[in-house]
Write a protein that holds these residues in place. Sequence first.
Motif, PDB file in Angstrom:
ATOM      1  N   LYS A 211      57.958   3.876 130.136  1.00 54.21           N
ATOM      2  CA  LYS A 211      56.610   3.216 129.745  1.00 54.21           C
ATOM      3  C   LYS A 211      55.461   3.919 129.716  1.00 54.21           C
ATOM      4  CE  LYS A 211      58.055  -0.818 132.834  1.00 54.21           C
ATOM      5  NZ  LYS A 211      57.873  -1.580 133.957  1.00 54.21           N
ATOM      6  N   VAL A 212      55.201   4.861 130.411  1.00 56.84           N
ATOM      7  CA  VAL A 212      54.060   6.016 130.116  1.00 56.84           C
ATOM      8  C   VAL A 212      54.267   6.602 128.932  1.00 56.84           C
ATOM      9  CG1 VAL A 212      52.888   7.926 131.553  1.00 56.84           C
ATOM     10  CG2 VAL A 212      53.646   6.051 133.103  1.00 56.84           C
ATOM     11  N   PHE A 213      55.427   7.261 128.812  1.00 59.58           N
ATOM     12  CA  PHE A 213      55.213   7.810 127.337  1.00 59.58           C
ATOM     13  C   PHE A 213      55.455   7.207 126.248  1.00 59.58           C
ATOM     14  CE2 PHE A 213      57.380  11.567 129.971  1.00 59.58           C
ATOM     15  CZ  PHE A 213      56.346  12.516 129.579  1.00 59.58           C
ATOM     16  N   SER A 214      55.759   5.772 126.369  1.00 67.29           N
ATOM     17  CA  SER A 214      55.609   5.133 125.304  1.00 67.29           C
ATOM     18  C   SER A 214      54.451   4.659 124.999  1.00 67.29           C
ATOM     19  CB  SER A 214      56.580   3.681 125.620  1.00 67.29           C
ATOM     20  OG  SER A 214      57.966   4.068 125.664  1.00 67.29           O
ATOM     21  N   ASN A 215      53.564   4.728 125.899  1.00 61.52           N
ATOM     22  CA  ASN A 215      52.171   4.457 126.048  1.00 61.52           C
ATOM     23  C   ASN A 215      51.159   5.421 125.077  1.00 61.52           C
ATOM     24  OD1 ASN A 215      51.958   1.785 127.086  1.00 61.52           O
ATOM     25  ND2 ASN A 215      51.297   2.773 129.091  1.00 61.52           N
ATOM     26  N   LEU A 216      51.718   6.624 124.958  1.00 60.21           N
ATOM     27  CA  LEU A 216      51.370   7.616 124.197  1.00 60.21           C
ATOM     28  C   LEU A 216      50.937   7.092 122.813  1.00 60.21           C
ATOM     29  CD1 LEU A 216      53.130  10.999 125.576  1.00 60.21           C
ATOM     30  CD2 LEU A 216      50.690  10.243 125.849  1.00 60.21           C
ATOM     31  N   GLU A 217      52.070   6.695 122.203  1.00 58.87           N
ATOM     32  CA  GLU A 217      52.039   6.407 120.867  1.00 58.87           C
ATOM     33  C   GLU A 217      51.331   4.941 120.814  1.00 58.87           C
ATOM     34  OE1 GLU A 217      54.891   5.189 117.087  1.00 58.87           O
ATOM     35  OE2 GLU A 217      55.916   5.942 118.853  1.00 58.87           O
ATOM     36  N   TYR A 218      51.661   3.902 121.554  1.00 56.84           N
ATOM     37  CA  TYR A 218      51.086   2.674 121.514  1.00 56.84           C
ATOM     38  C   TYR A 218      49.571   2.814 121.767  1.00 56.84           C
ATOM     39  CZ  TYR A 218      50.332  -2.050 123.053  1.00 56.84           C
ATOM     40  OH  TYR A 218      49.849  -3.408 123.326  1.00 56.84           O
ATOM     41  N   LYS A 219      49.083   3.538 122.482  1.00 54.25           N
ATOM     42  CA  LYS A 219      47.520   3.511 122.729  1.00 54.25           C
ATOM     43  C   LYS A 219      47.126   4.862 121.843  1.00 54.25           C
ATOM     44  CE  LYS A 219      47.669   1.454 126.976  1.00 54.25           C
ATOM     45  NZ  LYS A 219      46.920   0.995 128.385  1.00 54.25           N
TER      46      LYS A 219
ATOM     47  N   GLY B 232      53.603  15.543 130.074  1.00 59.74           N
ATOM     48  CA  GLY B 232      54.570  15.511 131.431  1.00 59.74           C
ATOM     49  C   GLY B 232      53.870  16.358 132.441  1.00 59.74           C
ATOM     50  N   GLU B 233      53.501  17.405 132.300  1.00 61.61           N
ATOM     51  CA  GLU B 233      53.037  18.441 133.201  1.00 61.61           C
ATOM     52  C   GLU B 233      51.636  17.870 133.796  1.00 61.61           C
ATOM     53  OE1 GLU B 233      54.138  21.148 134.890  1.00 61.61           O
ATOM     54  OE2 GLU B 233      56.064  21.121 133.727  1.00 61.61           O
ATOM     55  N   ILE B 234      50.729  17.304 132.861  1.00 64.32           N
ATOM     56  CA  ILE B 234      49.670  16.750 133.383  1.00 64.32           C
ATOM     57  C   ILE B 234      49.836  15.418 134.223  1.00 64.32           C
ATOM     58  CG2 ILE B 234      47.594  15.219 132.396  1.00 64.32           C
ATOM     59  CD1 ILE B 234      47.710  17.018 129.834  1.00 64.32           C
ATOM     60  N   LEU B 235      50.963  14.576 133.944  1.00 60.84           N
ATOM     61  CA  LEU B 235      51.198  13.432 134.596  1.00 60.84           C
ATOM     62  C   LEU B 235      51.505  13.874 136.168  1.00 60.84           C
ATOM     63  CD1 LEU B 235      51.623  10.154 134.611  1.00 60.84           C
ATOM     64  CD2 LEU B 235      53.906  10.717 133.885  1.00 60.84           C
ATOM     65  N   TYR B 236      52.669  15.102 136.270  1.00 61.50           N
ATOM     66  CA  TYR B 236      53.332  15.408 137.277  1.00 61.50           C
ATOM     67  C   TYR B 236      52.073  15.916 138.322  1.00 61.50           C
ATOM     68  CZ  TYR B 236      55.357  18.902 140.409  1.00 61.50           C
ATOM     69  OH  TYR B 236      56.011  19.723 141.486  1.00 61.50           O
ATOM     70  N   GLN B 237      51.098  16.749 137.922  1.00 63.78           N
ATOM     71  CA  GLN B 237      49.860  16.964 138.796  1.00 63.78           C
ATOM     72  C   GLN B 237      49.195  15.928 139.241  1.00 63.78           C
ATOM     73  OE1 GLN B 237      49.852  20.000 139.755  1.00 63.78           O
ATOM     74  NE2 GLN B 237      51.029  20.701 138.245  1.00 63.78           N
ATOM     75  N   TYR B 238      49.053  14.740 138.689  1.00 63.27           N
ATOM     76  CA  TYR B 238      48.475  13.631 139.071  1.00 63.27           C
ATOM     77  C   TYR B 238      49.257  12.743 140.073  1.00 63.27           C
ATOM     78  CZ  TYR B 238      44.357  13.985 136.154  1.00 63.27           C
ATOM     79  OH  TYR B 238      43.085  14.434 135.628  1.00 63.27           O
ATOM     80  N   PHE B 239      50.788  13.043 139.868  1.00 62.02           N
ATOM     81  CA  PHE B 239      51.600  12.496 140.941  1.00 62.02           C
ATOM     82  C   PHE B 239      51.545  13.150 142.166  1.00 62.02           C
ATOM     83  CE2 PHE B 239      55.262  10.546 137.894  1.00 62.02           C
ATOM     84  CZ  PHE B 239      54.347   9.388 137.409  1.00 62.02           C
ATOM     85  N   ILE B 240      51.567  14.430 142.267  1.00 68.48           N
ATOM     86  CA  ILE B 240      51.578  15.129 143.242  1.00 68.48           C
ATOM     87  C   ILE B 240      50.430  15.183 144.055  1.00 68.48           C
ATOM     88  CG2 ILE B 240      53.624  16.309 142.574  1.00 68.48           C
ATOM     89  CD1 ILE B 240      51.735  18.986 142.440  1.00 68.48           C
ATOM     90  N   GLY B 241      49.287  15.331 143.221  1.00 67.02           N
ATOM     91  CA  GLY B 241      48.134  15.006 143.741  1.00 67.02           C
ATOM     92  C   GLY B 241      47.584  13.828 144.486  1.00 67.02           C
ATOM     93  N   LEU B 242      48.073  12.789 143.953  1.00 67.22           N
ATOM     94  CA  LEU B 242      47.696  11.339 144.858  1.00 67.22           C
ATOM     95  C   LEU B 242      48.720  11.196 145.946  1.00 67.22           C
ATOM     96  CD1 LEU B 242      46.621   8.605 144.714  1.00 67.22           C
ATOM     97  CD2 LEU B 242      48.565   7.715 143.322  1.00 67.22           C
ATOM     98  N   PHE B 243      50.143  11.593 145.873  1.00 69.32           N
ATOM     99  CA  PHE B 243      51.118  11.500 146.783  1.00 69.32           C
ATOM    100  C   PHE B 243      50.463  12.440 148.152  1.00 69.32           C
ATOM    101  CE2 PHE B 243      55.547  11.128 148.247  1.00 69.32           C
ATOM    102  CZ  PHE B 243      55.449  11.854 149.318  1.00 69.32           C
TER     103      PHE B 243
END
Length: 543
Positions: free
Chosen positions: A256-264, A471-482
């Motif tokens: 869903k996150v990657f689909s939003n790249l084009e949708y938004k 994906g790398e940007i998303l990954y950094q936010y995932f691990i930062g929040l975790f």
Amino acid sequence: MSKKKSTTVNLKTPYNFNVQWEELMENKDFVKTFLSDVLEKYIIKQRWYGGKSSKLKYIELAEYFRIQQNEEVYYGLILEVNFYEAFYQHYFLPIAFVSDESFAKDDRILPISIQNQEGFIIDAINLESFRKVVFERILNAVPKDRTRVQYKKSSIFTDCQYESSRFMGMEQSNTSIVYNDKYVLKFFRRIYADRNPDYEMSRFLSEKKDFKNTPVYLGSMQIKDHENTNITIALMNELVPNEGDAWDYMLKEIHKVFSNLEYKNINISRLPHTEPFERLTIRDIPAQIIDWAGLNVFTKIQTLAKRTAQMHIALGSEFEDTSFTPERFNGDYTVWLKNRLLYQFQNRLNAVENNLHKLDGLALELANEFLERKNEIRKRFLNFDWTKLKGERLRVHGDYHLGQILVKNDDFYILDFEGEPESTIRDRKVKQPPLKDVAGLFRSFHYAIYATIFNNQDNYKYKQEDLFEAGEILYQYFIGLFLGTYVVEIQNANINIGYQQERIFLLKYSLLEKAVYELGYELNSRPLWAVIPLKGISNIINH
């Protein structure tokens, strides 16, 4: 018993043994016939057989024991599978004799005749009557069982009776049976001369610490071998009704996150970055990132961080049972760690050199970087100075990833505490920094992001390298929040995981270790995915 050469058995002519079934395992001719090439052919086809990459030499019978209730008798066998590469593995195989022509056609091991009654030896797990016997023996287990085959049960496993049983589904290393649609009994197929960590951890977390986010321990089946060692044969837990595992859940969310790249209509190059390993709260995540990825995936990561912390809090709060009490870092642990990792690293270096021809593009570029900087990576593994570490080591999950976590009602349940498949049973019980589990989950996030890109090549209009960047940007936010959520929970419970710099050192060290471990699997099984661990390694050595 020594059997250096296989006996060849004619499947069309059943062997006749003039003994009762209850005495069959004492018959040397039967045992010799059973351990023939027929058994070898049967075993190598089984999903739970872990020796497929090695060449089987011969099979010996290490142990046998009766699994019985009243007059109903089955045999449990522990088979020693010896390989030409000069090592062996042990497997559990329960057997039964059936005479019904129409039964278990795909699971017959050996056609035989017992006192002129023709039939087949089969894996007993296929028989409902066998599954019922094991269930009832655990349900009716007596305290302080001193017999060779021991059935144990939790005090809460009462007031029920056998209703039904079925196979759980597609499993690799074990066979799980669902009883009454409420309970799961896992038969361990690969057997070790010790209590299985899954049994120890499951029982400890559930019975002693009342940790709610793991299936409740209900019972087990164990045997004492000829050296008086306790061997876990089966483990029974409650069945957690669920919506699948966290791996599938995250794949859908990330799609869903990657689909939003084009949708938004998002410009990836303008997405804000965050520093690696910076601890974040939801409020720290920029509005642009929330607008792109949505809030749901981040709230789920917060919940998962809390559950992971609560598991480690339970594992780090024991002061009586020495197998679970926290320990400091020391010289012995450091020697064990370095020896293990240097051996594994050399193995992966050889694998990369031998498989370079299978790689191209970014994977080839990263593989060459891995080889060029091998001395630097080796030094990182050697740079483990325990005297500078103030945190504590605990018993940990050991093989913690999204596939070991169930999703239920917006919550997560942690299971499968057997440990890393490549490790020895002793290594799986060594106390580790809990951040090793955290690193395992971070590698799993990284995998889920890249797997989503690989699995949906035709669905996204962006170039693959742009998707990798997002994906790398998303990954950094995932691990930062975790990390932001996890560290607060852990510190509030007074579990000592070290100071800030120590935590980052241990995370980087464990992430590098995990990515190097993963590299071997990918190169052997699906070289196109080798880019994932190679990128993980590159991230660490370049920051």
